[in-house]
Design a protein around this motif. Structure first.
Motif, PDB file in Angstrom:
ATOM      1  N   SER A 116       0.829  -1.210   0.000  1.00 29.28           N
ATOM      2  CA  SER A 116       0.000   0.000   0.000  1.00 29.28           C
ATOM      3  C   SER A 116       0.863   1.260   0.000  1.00 29.28           C
ATOM      4  O   SER A 116       0.507   2.273  -0.630  1.00 29.28           O
ATOM      5  CB  SER A 116      -0.935  -0.002   1.219  1.00 29.28           C
ATOM      6  OG  SER A 116      -1.756  -1.150   1.220  1.00 29.28           O
ATOM      7  N   ALA A 117       2.013   1.189   0.709  1.00 30.23           N
ATOM      8  CA  ALA A 117       2.930   2.341   0.738  1.00 30.23           C
ATOM      9  C   ALA A 117       3.470   2.622  -0.664  1.00 30.23           C
ATOM     10  O   ALA A 117       3.667   3.771  -1.053  1.00 30.23           O
ATOM     11  CB  ALA A 117       4.078   2.067   1.699  1.00 30.23           C
ATOM     12  N   ILE A 118       3.720   1.585  -1.423  1.00 31.02           N
ATOM     13  CA  ILE A 118       4.222   1.746  -2.797  1.00 31.02           C
ATOM     14  C   ILE A 118       3.147   2.380  -3.694  1.00 31.02           C
ATOM     15  O   ILE A 118       3.398   3.328  -4.424  1.00 31.02           O
ATOM     16  CB  ILE A 118       4.620   0.367  -3.388  1.00 31.02           C
ATOM     17  CG1 ILE A 118       5.789  -0.242  -2.597  1.00 31.02           C
ATOM     18  CG2 ILE A 118       4.952   0.492  -4.877  1.00 31.02           C
ATOM     19  CD1 ILE A 118       7.086   0.485  -2.719  1.00 31.02           C
ATOM     20  N   LYS A 119       1.958   1.865  -3.598  1.00 34.08           N
ATOM     21  CA  LYS A 119       0.880   2.291  -4.514  1.00 34.08           C
ATOM     22  C   LYS A 119       0.221   3.597  -4.071  1.00 34.08           C
ATOM     23  O   LYS A 119      -0.393   4.284  -4.880  1.00 34.08           O
ATOM     24  CB  LYS A 119      -0.165   1.175  -4.605  1.00 34.08           C
ATOM     25  CG  LYS A 119      -0.978   1.172  -5.883  1.00 34.08           C
ATOM     26  CD  LYS A 119      -1.785  -0.106  -6.027  1.00 34.08           C
ATOM     27  CE  LYS A 119      -2.660  -0.100  -7.278  1.00 34.08           C
ATOM     28  NZ  LYS A 119      -1.891  -0.040  -8.526  1.00 34.08           N
ATOM     29  N   GLY A 120       0.356   3.923  -2.781  1.00 34.60           N
ATOM     30  CA  GLY A 120      -0.286   5.146  -2.296  1.00 34.60           C
ATOM     31  C   GLY A 120      -1.742   4.941  -1.944  1.00 34.60           C
ATOM     32  O   GLY A 120      -2.451   5.888  -1.609  1.00 34.60           O
ATOM     33  N   GLU A 121      -2.186   3.724  -2.026  1.00 35.10           N
ATOM     34  CA  GLU A 121      -3.569   3.373  -1.694  1.00 35.10           C
ATOM     35  C   GLU A 121      -3.593   1.916  -1.250  1.00 35.10           C
ATOM     36  O   GLU A 121      -2.672   1.150  -1.559  1.00 35.10           O
ATOM     37  CB  GLU A 121      -4.470   3.573  -2.918  1.00 35.10           C
ATOM     38  CG  GLU A 121      -4.041   2.769  -4.132  1.00 35.10           C
ATOM     39  CD  GLU A 121      -4.819   3.148  -5.392  1.00 35.10           C
ATOM     40  OE1 GLU A 121      -5.028   4.347  -5.610  1.00 35.10           O
ATOM     41  OE2 GLU A 121      -5.198   2.216  -6.134  1.00 35.10           O
ATOM     42  N   ILE A 122      -4.617   1.540  -0.526  1.00 37.35           N
ATOM     43  CA  ILE A 122      -4.665   0.182   0.025  1.00 37.35           C
ATOM     44  C   ILE A 122      -4.764  -0.845  -1.106  1.00 37.35           C
ATOM     45  O   ILE A 122      -5.594  -0.720  -2.003  1.00 37.35           O
ATOM     46  CB  ILE A 122      -5.848   0.037   1.006  1.00 37.35           C
ATOM     47  CG1 ILE A 122      -5.614   0.947   2.220  1.00 37.35           C
ATOM     48  CG2 ILE A 122      -6.000  -1.413   1.456  1.00 37.35           C
ATOM     49  CD1 ILE A 122      -6.744   0.957   3.235  1.00 37.35           C
ATOM     50  N   CYS A 123      -3.870  -1.842  -1.027  1.00 42.22           N
ATOM     51  CA  CYS A 123      -3.844  -2.893  -2.040  1.00 42.22           C
ATOM     52  C   CYS A 123      -3.084  -4.093  -1.493  1.00 42.22           C
ATOM     53  O   CYS A 123      -2.485  -4.023  -0.418  1.00 42.22           O
ATOM     54  CB  CYS A 123      -3.167  -2.393  -3.317  1.00 42.22           C
ATOM     55  SG  CYS A 123      -1.395  -2.094  -3.137  1.00 42.22           S
ATOM     56  N   THR A 124      -3.093  -5.191  -2.203  1.00 43.52           N
ATOM     57  CA  THR A 124      -2.310  -6.363  -1.834  1.00 43.52           C
ATOM     58  C   THR A 124      -1.016  -6.384  -2.652  1.00 43.52           C
ATOM     59  O   THR A 124      -0.858  -5.614  -3.612  1.00 43.52           O
ATOM     60  CB  THR A 124      -3.086  -7.659  -2.118  1.00 43.52           C
ATOM     61  OG1 THR A 124      -3.295  -7.754  -3.535  1.00 43.52           O
ATOM     62  CG2 THR A 124      -4.429  -7.667  -1.408  1.00 43.52           C
ATOM     63  N   VAL A 125      -0.114  -7.271  -2.279  1.00 41.07           N
ATOM     64  CA  VAL A 125       1.126  -7.431  -3.047  1.00 41.07           C
ATOM     65  C   VAL A 125       0.787  -7.836  -4.481  1.00 41.07           C
ATOM     66  O   VAL A 125       1.426  -7.381  -5.441  1.00 41.07           O
ATOM     67  CB  VAL A 125       2.029  -8.491  -2.376  1.00 41.07           C
ATOM     68  CG1 VAL A 125       3.275  -8.725  -3.218  1.00 41.07           C
ATOM     69  CG2 VAL A 125       2.398  -8.062  -0.962  1.00 41.07           C
TER      70      VAL A 125
END
Length: 420
Positions: free
Chosen positions: A407-416
């Protein structure tokens, strides 16, 4: 009829042949743990007229909640605690350069099979991962133990959680624990001892088991126990603790449980606890796309070396979204040193993250990363109540280290998986 773990250990510690749920027993804990709140406990200790500590070796104090002190109030409390341990000869004292209390209790070998440990922190339940009975108590109770060496406990009923099957790739112990809390609710195990069992237990490392025991209190449990096995013995051996240094207490095969909950591990997918309660749980996919401002990896729940390795595996070769602050708090100085040796911090910093000192940090909203109104944080911690991270108008989601890193990478909640 056989006995549960809680019934057997509390009978033994109370010097009785047997006990039954609901019975009150008086016991002498092996240790009474406290942290920065030891200053307040000392105030209680003096207010009841105590003049000496009954057994200084029973007292265990670790400064971790606001370290180094963020303001004069915390600094004064730390000073009071240091003066207390010196005055009363408390040897089991760890200053601000050691780590989060629950990680330290385990690392330093205080938590062992068959031990009874109480602490003035609700996540004292963590030590059940190693086959101990451990639970949180109030400050007044801690002061009374300092003075008398004793406490009374009510023997809890027991719930058995039976893990079946195997985890799917991309699913972690944190996901399973959030799923369980979502299934039974924040009061689903109120004042119950929980025994984690079943073939699926073999799936979980000691670090994983600590996550389950640590968060048992989030469903109201008094204790969260794993029966010691080869993984437990190997872990203790790695800490220089031999089998002659502890006594394994196991539940009887025909023990009577108030409830048995079956969890098929193969059906659990990455989970998230949504604001503002830990049992407000859903699959990550249901909140995918929620914008975040801060990502926190650490705390007594998920700040171990295994968690940092898992996060770095996601972060390596990627950059944290420029609109996100990624904070990483190792759970102890030992974890910090190991991560340093493995080059994990270099990779976190290269990805745009910030490595902090071991401690509770922003988990309780004390300092080092509190939130502003309207901000959203995804965290590996164990609580997401309003105001938990220092602001009643902020929003906290709880998830695994892998989900937080992604989520830190994408800037929004997500899975690997969503990064691929």
């Amino acid at each position: 009829m056989g006995k549960t773990f809680a019934e057997k250990i509390l009978a033994k510690k109370a010097g009785k042949e047997s006990v039954v749920p609901g019975e009150i027993v008086v016991v002498k804990p092996d240790y009474v743990m406290s942290h920065d709140n030891s200053a307040a406990i000392y105030g209680k200790f003096k207010s009841i007229g105590a003049e000496r500590v009954f057994n200084p070796d029973q007292v265990l104090i670790i400064l971790d909640h606001c370290v180094p002190a963020a303001n004069e109030k915390y600094a004064t409390n730390h000073k009071t605690v240091r003066e207390f341990v010196e005055t009363y000869g408390v040897k089991n004292f760890y200053d601000i350069n050691t780590g989060v209390c629950h990680q330290v209790v385990i690392e330093k070998g205080y938590a062992r099979p068959g031990r009874l440990i109480v602490g003035s922190d609700s996540h004292t339940v963590s030590y059940g991962a190693l086959g101990a009975f451990s639970c949180g108590i109030g400050r007044s109770e801690a002061a009374a133990i300092w003075a008398t060496g004793e406490i009374w406990l009510k023997v809890p009923y027991t719930i058995k959680v039976d893990f079946k099957g195997k985890l799917k790739e991309g699913t972690t112990a944190k996901d399973v624990m959030l799923y369980l809390i979502g299934k039974i609710g924040a009061d689903g195990a109120l004042y119950k001892s929980v025994e984690f069992s079943g073939e699926g237990v073999k799936e979980f490392s000691i670090a994983d088991r600590i996550v389950f025991s640590n968060m048992s209190v989030e469903m109201g449990a008094k204790n969260g126990y794993f029966a010691p096995d080869e993984k437990t013995y190997e872990y203790l051996k790695s800490r220089g603790i031999s089998e002659s240094d502890y006594e394994v207490i196991l539940p009887d095969e025909d023990a009577e449980y108030q409830e048995i909950i079956e969890i098929d591990l193969s059906k659990v997918e990455p989970q998230v606890a949504k604001p503002h309660t830990v049992d407000n749980v859903s699959p990550v996919k249901d909140v995918k796309g929620t914008k975040i401002h801060q990502a926190l990896i650490g705390t007594c729940t998920n700040g171990r070396i295994e968690d940092i390795r898992a996060a770095v595996k996601v972060l390596e070769g990627r950059r944290v979204n420029p609109k996100v602050r990624l904070l990483v708090f190792p759970a102890s100085m030992e974890v910090y040193m190991q991560a340093l040796k493995e080059g994990l911090f270099e990779k976190i910093i290269e990805a745009g993250g910030i490595v902090m000192n071991p401690g509770c940090g922003p988990c309780l909203g004390a300092h080092e990363g509190v939130l502003a109104p309207g901000e959203v944080c995804i965290s590996t911690a164990n609580r997401n109540f309003k105001g938990r991270m220092g602001c009643k108008e902020a929003f906290i989601y709880l998830a695994s280290p892998e989900t937080v890193a992604a989520s830190a990478i994408k800037g929004e909640i997500c899975t690997v998986e969503d990064l691929k």
